[in-house]
Design a protein around this motif. Structure first.
Motif, PDB file in Angstrom:
ATOM      1  N   CYS A  95       1.000  -1.233  -0.135  1.00 11.12           N
ATOM      2  CA  CYS A  95      -0.020  -0.027  -0.137  1.00 11.12           C
ATOM      3  C   CYS A  95       0.964   1.527   0.100  1.00 11.12           C
ATOM      4  CB  CYS A  95      -1.068   0.020   1.163  1.00 11.12           C
ATOM      5  SG  CYS A  95      -2.120  -1.247   1.144  1.00 11.12           S
ATOM      6  N   ASN A  96       2.095   1.090   0.144  1.00  9.23           N
ATOM      7  CA  ASN A  96       3.001   2.284   0.066  1.00  9.23           C
ATOM      8  C   ASN A  96       3.948   1.984  -1.309  1.00  9.23           C
ATOM      9  OD1 ASN A  96       2.726   4.146   2.624  1.00  9.23           O
ATOM     10  ND2 ASN A  96       2.340   2.041   3.262  1.00  9.23           N
ATOM     11  N   THR A  97       3.576   1.198  -2.175  1.00 11.19           N
ATOM     12  CA  THR A  97       4.554   1.233  -3.358  1.00 11.19           C
ATOM     13  C   THR A  97       3.562   1.344  -4.662  1.00 11.19           C
ATOM     14  OG1 THR A  97       5.551  -0.902  -2.167  1.00 11.19           O
ATOM     15  CG2 THR A  97       5.933  -0.661  -4.611  1.00 11.19           C
ATOM     16  N   TYR A  98       4.395   2.038  -5.587  1.00 12.59           N
ATOM     17  CA  TYR A  98       3.417   2.565  -6.700  1.00 12.59           C
ATOM     18  C   TYR A  98       3.409   1.209  -7.591  1.00 12.59           C
ATOM     19  CZ  TYR A  98       3.774   6.777  -4.612  1.00 12.59           C
ATOM     20  OH  TYR A  98       3.678   7.872  -3.839  1.00 12.59           O
ATOM     21  N   LEU A 128       7.225  -8.542  -1.224  1.00 13.34           N
ATOM     22  CA  LEU A 128       7.284  -9.439  -0.185  1.00 13.34           C
ATOM     23  C   LEU A 128       9.162  -9.503   0.189  1.00 13.34           C
ATOM     24  CD1 LEU A 128       6.277 -11.524   1.569  1.00 13.34           C
ATOM     25  CD2 LEU A 128       6.475 -13.175  -0.539  1.00 13.34           C
ATOM     26  N   MET A 129       9.728  -9.355  -0.932  1.00 17.37           N
ATOM     27  CA  MET A 129      11.157  -9.453  -0.932  1.00 17.37           C
ATOM     28  C   MET A 129      11.696  -8.227   0.150  1.00 17.37           C
ATOM     29  SD  MET A 129      13.790 -10.094  -3.759  1.00 17.37           S
ATOM     30  CE  MET A 129      15.387  -9.619  -3.390  1.00 17.37           C
ATOM     31  N   ALA A 130      11.137  -7.112  -0.052  1.00 21.64           N
ATOM     32  CA  ALA A 130      11.308  -5.980   0.630  1.00 21.64           C
ATOM     33  C   ALA A 130      10.965  -6.147   2.224  1.00 21.64           C
ATOM     34  CB  ALA A 130      10.545  -4.643   0.351  1.00 21.64           C
ATOM     35  N   ALA A 131       9.766  -6.731   2.273  1.00 18.61           N
ATOM     36  CA  ALA A 131       9.279  -7.173   3.697  1.00 18.61           C
ATOM     37  C   ALA A 131      10.428  -8.143   4.400  1.00 18.61           C
ATOM     38  CB  ALA A 131       7.897  -7.618   3.800  1.00 18.61           C
ATOM     39  N   ASP A 156      14.227   1.832  -1.712  1.00 18.48           N
ATOM     40  CA  ASP A 156      13.295   3.070  -2.159  1.00 18.48           C
ATOM     41  C   ASP A 156      11.883   2.852  -1.274  1.00 18.48           C
ATOM     42  OD1 ASP A 156      14.988   3.685  -4.041  1.00 18.48           O
ATOM     43  OD2 ASP A 156      13.466   2.896  -5.669  1.00 18.48           O
ATOM     44  N   ILE A 157      11.565   1.897  -0.947  1.00 18.85           N
ATOM     45  CA  ILE A 157      10.152   1.683  -0.071  1.00 18.85           C
ATOM     46  C   ILE A 157      10.467   2.177   1.246  1.00 18.85           C
ATOM     47  CG2 ILE A 157       8.608  -0.125   0.891  1.00 18.85           C
ATOM     48  CD1 ILE A 157       9.019  -1.645  -1.630  1.00 18.85           C
ATOM     49  N   ALA A 158      11.759   1.724   1.942  1.00 13.08           N
ATOM     50  CA  ALA A 158      12.105   2.006   3.251  1.00 13.08           C
ATOM     51  C   ALA A 158      12.247   3.591   3.455  1.00 13.08           C
ATOM     52  CB  ALA A 158      13.398   1.191   3.595  1.00 13.08           C
ATOM     53  N   ILE A 159      13.065   4.194   2.517  1.00 12.72           N
ATOM     54  CA  ILE A 159      13.174   5.580   2.511  1.00 12.72           C
ATOM     55  C   ILE A 159      11.911   6.435   2.525  1.00 12.72           C
ATOM     56  CG2 ILE A 159      14.180   7.674   1.256  1.00 12.72           C
ATOM     57  CD1 ILE A 159      16.552   5.561   0.354  1.00 12.72           C
ATOM     58  N   LYS A 163      10.110   8.599   5.597  1.00 10.31           N
ATOM     59  CA  LYS A 163       9.821  10.013   5.410  1.00 10.31           C
ATOM     60  C   LYS A 163       8.420  10.126   5.775  1.00 10.31           C
ATOM     61  CE  LYS A 163      12.565  12.164   1.907  1.00 10.31           C
ATOM     62  NZ  LYS A 163      12.531  11.880   0.273  1.00 10.31           N
ATOM     63  N   LYS A 164       7.488   9.282   5.651  1.00 11.05           N
ATOM     64  CA  LYS A 164       6.082   9.575   5.843  1.00 11.05           C
ATOM     65  C   LYS A 164       5.740   9.134   7.233  1.00 11.05           C
ATOM     66  CE  LYS A 164       1.748   7.660   3.561  1.00 11.05           C
ATOM     67  NZ  LYS A 164       1.239   6.810   2.849  1.00 11.05           N
ATOM     68  N   TYR A 165       6.357   8.008   7.883  1.00  8.12           N
ATOM     69  CA  TYR A 165       5.950   7.739   9.183  1.00  8.12           C
ATOM     70  C   TYR A 165       7.077   7.935  10.355  1.00  8.12           C
ATOM     71  CZ  TYR A 165       2.124   5.442   6.741  1.00  8.12           C
ATOM     72  OH  TYR A 165       1.101   5.133   5.990  1.00  8.12           O
ATOM     73  N   GLY A 166       8.285   8.280  10.055  1.00  8.61           N
ATOM     74  CA  GLY A 166       9.155   8.291  11.122  1.00  8.61           C
ATOM     75  C   GLY A 166      10.275   7.263  10.832  1.00  8.61           C
ATOM     76  N   ASP A 167      11.529   7.161  11.781  1.00  2.86           N
ATOM     77  CA  ASP A 167      12.579   6.438  11.225  1.00  2.86           C
ATOM     78  C   ASP A 167      12.202   4.987  11.701  1.00  2.86           C
ATOM     79  OD1 ASP A 167      14.773   5.926  10.166  1.00  2.86           O
ATOM     80  OD2 ASP A 167      16.075   6.721  12.105  1.00  2.86           O
ATOM     81  N   ILE A 168      11.506   4.151  10.783  1.00  2.51           N
ATOM     82  CA  ILE A 168      11.102   2.940  11.189  1.00  2.51           C
ATOM     83  C   ILE A 168      11.896   1.967  10.977  1.00  2.51           C
ATOM     84  CG2 ILE A 168       9.073   1.082  11.015  1.00  2.51           C
ATOM     85  CD1 ILE A 168       8.453   3.709  12.575  1.00  2.51           C
ATOM     86  N   PHE A 169      12.447   1.859   9.239  1.00  5.72           N
ATOM     87  CA  PHE A 169      13.335   0.687   8.763  1.00  5.72           C
ATOM     88  C   PHE A 169      14.652   1.288   8.583  1.00  5.72           C
ATOM     89  CE2 PHE A 169       8.862  -0.270   6.874  1.00  5.72           C
ATOM     90  CZ  PHE A 169       8.868  -1.284   7.538  1.00  5.72           C
ATOM     91  N   LYS A 170      15.605   0.340   8.761  1.00  6.00           N
ATOM     92  CA  LYS A 170      17.006   0.393   8.144  1.00  6.00           C
ATOM     93  C   LYS A 170      16.998   0.287   6.644  1.00  6.00           C
ATOM     94  CE  LYS A 170      21.074   0.036  10.209  1.00  6.00           C
ATOM     95  NZ  LYS A 170      21.735  -0.865  11.343  1.00  6.00           N
TER      96      LYS A 170
END
Ligand code: TYM
Length: 326
Positions: A95-98, A128-131, A156-159, A163-170
């Protein structure tokens, strides 16, 4: 300590390309980093799988990891589908990927063009690979060249998410070895050595008969120049064999050009064939000792427990920042 993670799909017996692109790197990094290695069975079902074959291949892949030299005391080893947080997180990331981003993935374009009725899973596969990666704050992802674009998408997804939700992912980085980025087909060395290749002569699998392996290398396509040096563009066959030998023997290609400068192609191929045969017969000997051992289940149970605990914490945090649940 930095963290490293990779996964391989349990579709058929893995190839020398998989070994060199991913496993060999993990064998090196297991001594330097906290290491996660999983069996990507959820990715495998993006294309049709026979249920009995798939189940057999999952266990077989684990035994191959160990037989190749992956140390279960230095790696967290698990099955992707044993940990439901991978797919849970994947949905939120989707839901956060185009749509456009996923449409540009080379592997998707390639695979979907070969089959009219491809699944939606084949399209969302890179998310799924990003997850898989983002759940565990991974620093480095050792892969072959064909997966680099997917790891970059995970970045790209992490960055974007951060940006949208705060520093969640490395934000992870792909790791590629120069020689091992892409091992080519032995019959058509302009094509990647691939598990799904129709012509078996071009592909070396880790459970192939050793004599067949030697034959495949001895009959590998080369050129008529009869000089041994590295030039992927004009001498892809010879360059591919140099790469294979270089990774297996851990000798830089430059040094090999010197070592082999007075060899003819036949003698060169024989030396490469012996090196590959030695490596793989060693792996097979260990594999057949391991394949029915109870230790396999113990390793998977342990990996499942550890990764579920870690992934749950990350997933709950993601749910919270997104506003899901109560
Ligand atoms: P898979 O199963 O197609 O391939 C496993 C690994 O082998 C590498 N590879 C090669 N390397 C060099 N030369 C070749 N000819 C060659 N063929 C394959 C691949 O680049 C890969 O590193 N989607 C992944 C599995 C996966 C994953 C992940 C990987 C799922 N989640 C998270 C890393 C991080 C795949 O299908 O790989």
């Amino acid at each position: 300590m930095k963290k490293v993670l990779t996964g391989l799909q349990p579709t058929g017996v893995i190839t020398l390309g998989n070994y060199i692109g991913a496993i060999k790197q993990m064998i090196k990094y297991q001594n330097e980093y906290e290491s996660y290695l999983f069996i990507a069975d959820m990715h495998a079902i993006t294309i049709n799988q026979d249920k009995n074959e798939l189940r057999k291949n999952i266990k077989s892949l684990l035994a191959l990891y160990l037989a190749c030299g992956i140390d279960p005391n230095k790696n967290i080893i698990y099955i992707q589908s044993d940990n439901e947080y991978h797919t849970n997180l994947s949905w939120i990331l989707e839901c956060n990927t185009y749509f456009g981003e996923l449409s540009r993935m080379t592997q998707f374009k390639d695979k979907s063009s070969k089959n009219e009725n491809f699944s939606a899973g084949l399209f969302t596969y890179p998310v799924l690979m990003a997850a898989d990666i983002l759940l565990y704050d991974i620093d480095y992802v050792p892969v072959g060249l064909d997966q680099k674009q997917h790891v970059e998408l995970a970045r790209d997804i992490a960055i974007r998410f951060n940006k949208k939700y705060g520093d969640i992912f490395k934000v992870p980085e792909p790791l590629l070895t120069k020689e091992g980025t892409k091992i080519m087909d032995l019959v058509d060395p302009t094509k990647k050595m691939s598990k799904s290749s129709i012509n078996q002569k071009g592909v070396i699998r880790l459970l192939d008969n050793i004599d067949d392996i030697k034959k495949k290398i001895l009959s590998a396509t080369t050129d008529s120049d009869n000089k041994i040096y590295y030039d992927m563009e004009n001498k892809p066959g010879i360059s591919n064999l140099l790469n294979i030998y270089s990774v297996i023997k851990e000798i830089p290609v430059k040094e090999l050009e010197n070592k082999f400068k007075d060899y003819n192609y036949k003698d060169f191929k024989e030396e490469v064939a012996d090196a590959v045969a030695d490596l793989i017969s060693n792996i097979q000997e260990k594999y057949y000792r391991l394949i029915n051992s109870d230790i396999l289940n113990e390793i998977l149970d342990k990996g499942m427990d550890i990764t579920r605990k870690q992934a749950k914490i990350k997933y709950e945090k993601v749910k919270e920042v997104v506003g899901l649940g109560r």
